[in-house]
Design a protein around this motif. Structure first.
Motif, short mmCIF file in Angstrom:
data_model
loop_
_atom_site.label_atom_id
_atom_site.label_comp_id
_atom_site.label_asym_id
_atom_site.label_seq_id
_atom_site.Cartn_x
_atom_site.Cartn_y
_atom_site.Cartn_z
N ALA A 212 0.87 -1.09 0.03
CA ALA A 212 -0.08 0.02 0.01
C ALA A 212 0.93 1.11 0.14
N ASP A 213 0.43 2.24 -0.59
CA ASP A 213 1.16 3.63 -0.50
C ASP A 213 0.05 4.66 -0.25
N ALA A 214 0.10 5.09 1.24
CA ALA A 214 -0.99 6.14 1.38
C ALA A 214 -0.83 7.38 0.92
N ALA A 215 0.36 7.79 0.87
CA ALA A 215 0.50 9.13 0.01
C ALA A 215 0.08 9.06 -1.34
N ARG A 216 0.07 7.89 -2.17
CA ARG A 216 -0.56 8.05 -3.43
C ARG A 216 -1.97 7.73 -3.50
N GLY A 217 -2.46 7.13 -2.34
CA GLY A 217 -3.94 6.75 -2.18
C GLY A 217 -4.25 5.37 -2.55
N THR A 218 -3.19 4.58 -2.41
CA THR A 218 -3.21 3.25 -2.95
C THR A 218 -3.52 2.18 -1.64
N SER A 219 -4.60 1.62 -1.52
CA SER A 219 -5.02 0.70 -0.70
C SER A 219 -4.96 -0.78 -0.91
N VAL A 220 -4.15 -1.44 -0.15
CA VAL A 220 -4.30 -3.07 -0.24
C VAL A 220 -4.59 -3.62 1.02
N VAL A 221 -5.92 -4.30 0.94
CA VAL A 221 -6.64 -4.66 2.13
C VAL A 221 -6.76 -6.10 2.07
N PRO A 222 -6.14 -7.07 2.77
CA PRO A 222 -6.64 -8.37 2.96
C PRO A 222 -7.96 -8.24 3.52
N THR A 223 -8.61 -9.15 2.89
CA THR A 223 -10.24 -9.32 3.52
C THR A 223 -10.54 -10.63 3.90
N ALA A 224 -11.40 -11.46 3.18
CA ALA A 224 -11.87 -12.91 3.99
C ALA A 224 -10.52 -13.69 3.70
N LEU A 225 -10.52 -14.59 5.11
CA LEU A 225 -9.22 -15.29 5.62
C LEU A 225 -9.70 -16.30 5.82
N SER A 226 -9.05 -17.61 5.40
CA SER A 226 -9.56 -18.81 6.18
C SER A 226 -8.20 -19.76 6.08
N ALA A 227 -7.97 -20.70 7.15
CA ALA A 227 -7.05 -21.49 7.52
C ALA A 227 -7.52 -22.63 8.27
N GLY A 228 -6.89 -23.84 8.01
CA GLY A 228 -7.11 -24.99 8.74
C GLY A 228 -8.57 -25.66 8.74
N THR A 229 -8.42 -26.66 9.40
CA THR A 229 -9.61 -27.65 9.68
C THR A 229 -10.14 -27.76 11.02
N THR A 230 -9.10 -28.25 11.92
CA THR A 230 -9.25 -28.55 13.41
C THR A 230 -8.43 -27.79 14.08
N SER A 231 -8.54 -27.78 15.33
CA SER A 231 -7.74 -27.18 16.49
C SER A 231 -6.54 -27.86 16.72
N ASN A 232 -6.17 -29.05 16.38
CA ASN A 232 -5.05 -29.65 16.73
C ASN A 232 -4.20 -30.28 15.47
N THR A 233 -4.42 -29.62 14.34
CA THR A 233 -3.90 -30.17 13.18
C THR A 233 -3.27 -28.80 12.54
N VAL A 234 -2.01 -29.19 12.06
CA VAL A 234 -1.29 -28.09 11.22
C VAL A 234 -1.94 -27.83 9.96
N PRO A 235 -2.49 -26.62 9.61
CA PRO A 235 -3.10 -26.44 8.25
C PRO A 235 -2.50 -26.54 7.12
N ALA A 236 -3.35 -27.52 6.24
CA ALA A 236 -2.57 -28.02 5.07
C ALA A 236 -3.12 -27.08 3.83
N ALA A 237 -3.87 -26.07 4.23
CA ALA A 237 -4.41 -24.96 3.28
C ALA A 237 -5.03 -23.78 4.04
N ALA A 238 -4.67 -22.49 3.20
CA ALA A 238 -5.14 -21.52 3.82
C ALA A 238 -5.39 -20.55 2.57
N GLU A 239 -6.12 -19.49 2.48
CA GLU A 239 -6.71 -18.61 1.35
C GLU A 239 -6.78 -17.15 1.94
N VAL A 240 -6.61 -16.05 1.27
CA VAL A 240 -7.11 -14.85 1.60
C VAL A 240 -7.48 -14.06 0.46
#
Length: 397
Positions: A212-240
């Motif tokens: 992002a570059d606030a001086a130029r008015g450019t915004s870069v915003v991560p929005t919908a985010l997901s990762a993992g399946t259960t609380s005791n498993t290392v996540p095999a997939a994630a996306e944003v």
């Protein structure tokens, strides 16, 4: 200038607001299109074309035998899910109209139809109402650009900016999805055997935010985010999902190149990028002449002086301006709360803004008709020899 009847405007807006039309429900959109077509048929005395792309229904009216010269552009889809009327019912109290999608932008559709209905001469006029604007116009962009190309003006019936300002400049929009593939493992027994997609996506989020570059008015915003399946498993997939807004094309391309160059940080992780530049910026130069014309009418209508606004949100007007077609946006309802619980329309502003759209459309159509008349007269003045081979003033569709 003729000012439309407020009762008629409200009745038609109520009809559309009560017909829910979320972008992702094609059956609901088809029903909404029928509701719009019914109002348009009554007001315009003409049937629309039903245009369906990937199951999504759009409507178009064209008048005259030649190419379109003025395009009234809007969308009948909303961000509101089915059932929203139960929690946000249609109402008019204290001069304020409420209901899902009333401001963005069902009131604008009604305004366009009523404005067109008051025109005695409609040759060269087109109206296009799409069903997928709220999700980036993936299936209607080609229709929009086809109809706008060669027009003298596009008037976009998106809701106004704060205080009724016309939207004369918009940021360009880019939309991305960053997907990470890792490797699952038991989080307690052998976490070292996994590749944590959640950690990798965190690295990617922090990298993208840094673009992002606030001086130029450019915004870069991560929005919908997901990762993992259960609380005791290392996540095999994630996306944003990542939303990028920029005032100029160079900034869009800078961020685009940087996002496409993202590489994994963790050994064994894979990163895949999809999406890209969705809408080009709507530059202020595309609106300058049309805004001046609108402001010249506003005083007579008692709604001036008008203000010009620059906004971060994109619209289908970005596409038409990107073609080099003069485009004026934000001509729809005055109010606020788009996409929010307090979405509303100021009732008293509806007749004047509709009359403004009528005056603008009439003026641009008349200007084109006058130019064509002068051109024909000039050719005729050169004598019958030239006149015998004179081409048609309007190309066939």
């Amino acid at each position: 200038m003729t000012v439309p009847d407020i009762g008629a405007l409200l009745a038609d807006i109520e009809t559309l607001v009560r017909c829910e039309s979320p972008s992702n429900d094609h059956e609901a959109l088809a029903q909404s299109a029928v509701a719009v077509a019914t109002i348009g048929r009554r007001l315009l005395g003409a049937e629309p074309e039903y245009l369906t792309t990937q199951g999504c229904t759009h409507l178009r009216w064209r008048f005259g035998d030649g190419p379109s010269r003025v395009l009234l552009l809007g969308h009948h889809d909303t961000v509101w899910p089915l059932g929203s009327l139960r929690t946000h019912p249609y109402s008019v109290r204290g001069g304020v109209l409420r209901g899902p999608g009333c401001f963005d932008m069902k009131a604008g559709i009604v305004m366009a139809l009523h404005a067109a209905a008051t025109l005695r001469q409609r040759d060269g006029l087109a109206l296009l109402f799409t069903g997928d604007e709220e999700i980036g116009s993936p299936w209607s962009r080609a229709l929009i650009e086809e109809e706008a190309r060669g027009c003298d003006a596009v008037f976009v019936l998106e809701a106004s900016a704060e205080g009724g300002g016309l939207k004369c400049r918009r940021k360009g929009v880019s939309l991305y999805r960053i997907e990470v593939e890792g490797r699952a493992a038991h989080a307690g027994l052998e976490p070292d055997k996994g590749v944590n997609a959640g950690v990798e996506i965190a690295h990617q989020v922090l990298t993208t935010v840094g673009l992002a570059d606030a001086a130029r008015g450019t915004s870069v915003v991560p929005t919908a985010l997901s990762a993992g399946t259960t609380s005791n498993t290392v996540p095999a997939a994630a996306e944003v999902a990542v939303d990028v807004r920029a005032w100029d094309r160079a900034e869009q391309e800078r961020v685009d190149q940087a996002i496409r160059a993202l590489r994994p940080v963790l050994p064994g992780a894979c990163v895949r990028i999809t999406g890209g530049i969705n809408r080009p910026p709507l530059d202020a130069a595309a609106s300058t002449e049309l805004f001046a014309l609108a402001d010249s009418f506003a005083g007579d209508l008692g709604i001036g002086p008008l203000t010009a606004a620059a906004v971060g949100g994109g619209s289908d007007g970005n596409f038409t301006a990107g073609l080099g077609v003069p485009t004026l946006d934000g001509l729809g309802a005055v109010g606020g709360g788009a996409h929010a619980d307090d979405e509303h329309v100021i009732v008293a502003e509806l007749p004047g803004r509709t009359a403004l759209l009528t005056a603008l459309t009439k003026a641009v159509l008349a200007r084109r008709a006058g130019a064509e008349h002068a051109e024909r007269a000039e050719r005729l003045s050169h004598g019958p020899a030239l006149n015998r081979s004179e081409p048609s003033a309007r190309a066939p569709r």
